[in-house]
Design a protein around this motif. Structure first.
Motif, PDB file in Angstrom:
ATOM      1  N   LYS A   1       0.826  -1.215   0.000  1.00  0.00           N
ATOM      2  CA  LYS A   1       0.000   0.000   0.000  1.00  0.00           C
ATOM      3  C   LYS A   1       0.858   1.262   0.000  1.00  0.00           C
ATOM      4  CE  LYS A   1      -3.577   2.511   2.563  1.00  0.00           C
ATOM      5  NZ  LYS A   1      -3.291   3.679   1.816  1.00  0.00           N
ATOM      6  N   SER A   2       1.952   1.260   0.754  1.00  0.00           N
ATOM      7  CA  SER A   2       2.790   2.460   0.809  1.00  0.00           C
ATOM      8  C   SER A   2       3.442   2.747  -0.547  1.00  0.00           C
ATOM      9  CB  SER A   2       3.850   2.339   1.903  1.00  0.00           C
ATOM     10  OG  SER A   2       4.705   1.249   1.656  1.00  0.00           O
ATOM     11  N   VAL A   3       3.763   1.710  -1.301  1.00  0.00           N
ATOM     12  CA  VAL A   3       4.339   1.900  -2.636  1.00  0.00           C
ATOM     13  C   VAL A   3       3.281   2.446  -3.585  1.00  0.00           C
ATOM     14  CG1 VAL A   3       5.458   0.778  -4.604  1.00  0.00           C
ATOM     15  CG2 VAL A   3       6.079   0.112  -2.266  1.00  0.00           C
ATOM     16  N   ILE A   4       2.093   1.883  -3.528  1.00  0.00           N
ATOM     17  CA  ILE A   4       0.998   2.357  -4.391  1.00  0.00           C
ATOM     18  C   ILE A   4       0.666   3.820  -4.064  1.00  0.00           C
ATOM     19  CG2 ILE A   4      -1.410   1.991  -5.077  1.00  0.00           C
ATOM     20  CD1 ILE A   4       0.726  -0.169  -6.026  1.00  0.00           C
ATOM     21  N   ASP A   5       0.681   4.181  -2.782  1.00  0.00           N
ATOM     22  CA  ASP A   5       0.455   5.579  -2.398  1.00  0.00           C
ATOM     23  C   ASP A   5       1.532   6.485  -2.988  1.00  0.00           C
ATOM     24  OD1 ASP A   5      -1.769   4.837  -0.940  1.00  0.00           O
ATOM     25  OD2 ASP A   5      -0.779   4.992   1.020  1.00  0.00           O
ATOM     26  N   PHE A   6       2.789   6.023  -2.944  1.00  0.00           N
ATOM     27  CA  PHE A   6       3.884   6.805  -3.517  1.00  0.00           C
ATOM     28  C   PHE A   6       3.725   6.929  -5.034  1.00  0.00           C
ATOM     29  CE2 PHE A   6       8.127   7.051  -5.473  1.00  0.00           C
ATOM     30  CZ  PHE A   6       8.530   8.276  -4.967  1.00  0.00           C
ATOM     31  N   VAL A   7       3.388   5.833  -5.688  1.00  0.00           N
ATOM     32  CA  VAL A   7       3.174   5.867  -7.138  1.00  0.00           C
ATOM     33  C   VAL A   7       2.085   6.874  -7.474  1.00  0.00           C
ATOM     34  CG1 VAL A   7       2.345   4.534  -9.138  1.00  0.00           C
ATOM     35  CG2 VAL A   7       3.980   3.502  -7.548  1.00  0.00           C
ATOM     36  N   THR A   8       1.016   6.888  -6.697  1.00  0.00           N
ATOM     37  CA  THR A   8      -0.119   7.782  -6.956  1.00  0.00           C
ATOM     38  C   THR A   8       0.306   9.246  -6.909  1.00  0.00           C
ATOM     39  OG1 THR A   8      -1.642   6.140  -6.046  1.00  0.00           O
ATOM     40  CG2 THR A   8      -2.445   8.406  -6.196  1.00  0.00           C
ATOM     41  N   ILE A   9       1.007   9.653  -5.847  1.00  0.00           N
ATOM     42  CA  ILE A   9       1.415  11.060  -5.749  1.00  0.00           C
ATOM     43  C   ILE A   9       2.518  11.368  -6.755  1.00  0.00           C
ATOM     44  CG2 ILE A   9       3.012  10.697  -3.809  1.00  0.00           C
ATOM     45  CD1 ILE A   9       0.895  13.857  -4.527  1.00  0.00           C
ATOM     46  N   ALA A  10       3.391  10.406  -7.038  1.00  0.00           N
ATOM     47  CA  ALA A  10       4.444  10.635  -8.031  1.00  0.00           C
ATOM     48  C   ALA A  10       3.834  10.889  -9.411  1.00  0.00           C
ATOM     49  CB  ALA A  10       5.402   9.444  -8.073  1.00  0.00           C
ATOM     50  N   VAL A  11       2.817  10.122  -9.762  1.00  0.00           N
ATOM     51  CA  VAL A  11       2.135  10.333 -11.046  1.00  0.00           C
ATOM     52  C   VAL A  11       1.478  11.704 -11.063  1.00  0.00           C
ATOM     53  CG1 VAL A  11       0.169   9.573 -12.460  1.00  0.00           C
ATOM     54  CG2 VAL A  11       1.811   7.889 -11.591  1.00  0.00           C
ATOM     55  N   GLU A  12       0.839  12.077  -9.963  1.00  0.00           N
ATOM     56  CA  GLU A  12       0.178  13.383  -9.886  1.00  0.00           C
ATOM     57  C   GLU A  12       1.180  14.525 -10.088  1.00  0.00           C
ATOM     58  OE1 GLU A  12      -2.510  15.952  -6.746  1.00  0.00           O
ATOM     59  OE2 GLU A  12      -2.425  13.778  -6.510  1.00  0.00           O
ATOM     60  N   VAL A  13       2.342  14.418  -9.461  1.00  0.00           N
ATOM     61  CA  VAL A  13       3.374  15.449  -9.616  1.00  0.00           C
ATOM     62  C   VAL A  13       3.862  15.491 -11.062  1.00  0.00           C
ATOM     63  CG1 VAL A  13       5.727  16.126  -8.956  1.00  0.00           C
ATOM     64  CG2 VAL A  13       4.098  15.403  -7.194  1.00  0.00           C
ATOM     65  N   CYS A  14       4.108  14.320 -11.651  1.00  0.00           N
ATOM     66  CA  CYS A  14       4.583  14.271 -13.039  1.00  0.00           C
ATOM     67  C   CYS A  14       3.574  14.886 -13.998  1.00  0.00           C
ATOM     68  CB  CYS A  14       4.885  12.832 -13.455  1.00  0.00           C
ATOM     69  SG  CYS A  14       6.340  12.136 -12.651  1.00  0.00           S
ATOM     70  N   VAL A  15       2.302  14.528 -13.839  1.00  0.00           N
ATOM     71  CA  VAL A  15       1.255  15.077 -14.710  1.00  0.00           C
ATOM     72  C   VAL A  15       1.187  16.588 -14.558  1.00  0.00           C
ATOM     73  CG1 VAL A  15      -1.262  15.159 -15.061  1.00  0.00           C
ATOM     74  CG2 VAL A  15      -0.094  12.951 -14.857  1.00  0.00           C
TER      75      VAL A  15
ATOM     76  N   LYS B   1       1.293  21.750  -2.057  1.00  0.00           N
ATOM     77  CA  LYS B   1       0.410  20.705  -1.536  1.00  0.00           C
ATOM     78  C   LYS B   1       0.884  19.314  -1.944  1.00  0.00           C
ATOM     79  CE  LYS B   1      -3.487  23.792  -1.266  1.00  0.00           C
ATOM     80  NZ  LYS B   1      -4.576  24.387  -2.016  1.00  0.00           N
ATOM     81  N   MET B   2       1.579  19.213  -3.058  1.00  0.00           N
ATOM     82  CA  MET B   2       2.023  17.901  -3.546  1.00  0.00           C
ATOM     83  C   MET B   2       3.392  17.492  -3.015  1.00  0.00           C
ATOM     84  SD  MET B   2       0.736  17.728  -7.499  1.00  0.00           S
ATOM     85  CE  MET B   2       1.155  19.376  -7.992  1.00  0.00           C
ATOM     86  N   LEU B   3       4.347  18.421  -2.986  1.00  0.00           N
ATOM     87  CA  LEU B   3       5.718  18.052  -2.619  1.00  0.00           C
ATOM     88  C   LEU B   3       5.855  17.487  -1.203  1.00  0.00           C
ATOM     89  CD1 LEU B   3       7.913  20.791  -4.334  1.00  0.00           C
ATOM     90  CD2 LEU B   3       7.515  18.430  -5.064  1.00  0.00           C
ATOM     91  N   PRO B   4       5.217  18.078  -0.188  1.00  0.00           N
ATOM     92  CA  PRO B   4       5.341  17.463   1.144  1.00  0.00           C
ATOM     93  C   PRO B   4       4.762  16.045   1.183  1.00  0.00           C
ATOM     94  CG  PRO B   4       4.596  19.722   1.352  1.00  0.00           C
ATOM     95  CD  PRO B   4       4.530  19.369  -0.119  1.00  0.00           C
ATOM     96  N   LEU B   5       3.680  15.838   0.464  1.00  0.00           N
ATOM     97  CA  LEU B   5       3.086  14.503   0.409  1.00  0.00           C
ATOM     98  C   LEU B   5       4.020  13.521  -0.294  1.00  0.00           C
ATOM     99  CD1 LEU B   5       0.657  12.794   1.125  1.00  0.00           C
ATOM    100  CD2 LEU B   5      -0.432  13.557  -0.991  1.00  0.00           C
ATOM    101  N   LEU B   6       4.649  13.964  -1.364  1.00  0.00           N
ATOM    102  CA  LEU B   6       5.626  13.129  -2.057  1.00  0.00           C
ATOM    103  C   LEU B   6       6.755  12.746  -1.110  1.00  0.00           C
ATOM    104  CD1 LEU B   6       6.530  11.929  -4.840  1.00  0.00           C
ATOM    105  CD2 LEU B   6       7.818  14.048  -5.159  1.00  0.00           C
ATOM    106  N   TYR B   7       7.220  13.704  -0.329  1.00  0.00           N
ATOM    107  CA  TYR B   7       8.300  13.455   0.622  1.00  0.00           C
ATOM    108  C   TYR B   7       7.886  12.417   1.667  1.00  0.00           C
ATOM    109  CZ  TYR B   7      12.067  14.269   3.934  1.00  0.00           C
ATOM    110  OH  TYR B   7      13.139  14.094   4.771  1.00  0.00           O
ATOM    111  N   VAL B   8       6.720  12.622   2.259  1.00  0.00           N
ATOM    112  CA  VAL B   8       6.241  11.691   3.298  1.00  0.00           C
ATOM    113  C   VAL B   8       6.053  10.296   2.719  1.00  0.00           C
ATOM    114  CG1 VAL B   8       4.279  11.140   4.797  1.00  0.00           C
ATOM    115  CG2 VAL B   8       5.188  13.460   4.738  1.00  0.00           C
TER     116      VAL B   8
END
Length: 190
Positions: free
Chosen positions: A13-27, A46-53
């Protein structure tokens, strides 16, 4: 590492969460629609801190393949993102950075660019999510390993460094809005 262990890690789940925010940042960074600086900074903050966490929460893994995962970000992709960020940031693109290796040996401040740091982050997470799109667990595992290592050694520090100037811009924007609101009230009641 056995295939079942790899499957468990790459679909955690933690990897899928990371993939989700990483895709959002890339888009967000790949969009060609210009936004006003204030809105762009607000969305990125709003996105970068979430990506970091989410990167901090990634499970540990080891590389299983002999080859380094494929890279998908070409030089022109990197330049396109860096140029777009530079255009949005304008004169605010450059900032003083105290957490760079060169600062240890310098008597003068070291400046760096928000656009460069954002493009560096983009490059790593875009390469990672591009490997994930193929769904090949061995390659996904190695891409996860590579992205986690790069986060630890490289782009994690760039991410937290770039938050400082973005935060400053956000706060200045809020101060300006408050000053304008105060002026409007004075005119209304004046």
């Amino acid at each position: 590492m056995e295939r079942a262990d790899i499957d468990k890690i790459v679909y955690d789940k933690s990897v899928i969460d990371f993939v989700t925010i990483a895709v959002e940042v890339c888009v967000f960074l790949e969009k060609n629609e210009p936004l006003p600086r204030e809105e762009w900074v607000d969305r990125l903050l709003k996105m970068l801190p979430l990506l970091y966490v989410k990167a901090l929460l990634l499970p540990g893994t080891v590389s299983t393949e002999e080859e380094v995962p494929a890279t998908f970000v070409r030089e022109e992709d990197y330049s396109r993102v860096a140029n777009m960020v530079s255009e949005v940031m304008g004169e605010e693109d450059v900032y003083l950075d105290v957490f760079v290796e060169d600062m240890k040996y310098s008597d003068t401040p070291v400046s760096t660019f928000i656009s460069e740091n954002i493009a560096d982050i983009y490059q790593d997470i875009r390469n990672f999510v591009s490997v994930y799109q193929f769904g090949l667990t061995g390659q996904m595992n190695d891409a996860l390993y590579q992205c986690s290592e790069n986060f630890r050694l490289y782009w994690g520090q760039k991410l937290v460094n770039v938050l400082r100037p973005l935060h400053t811009l956000k706060c200045l924007s809020l101060e300006n809005e408050n000053d304008e609101a105060d002026l409007s009230e004075d005119e209304l009641w004046g």
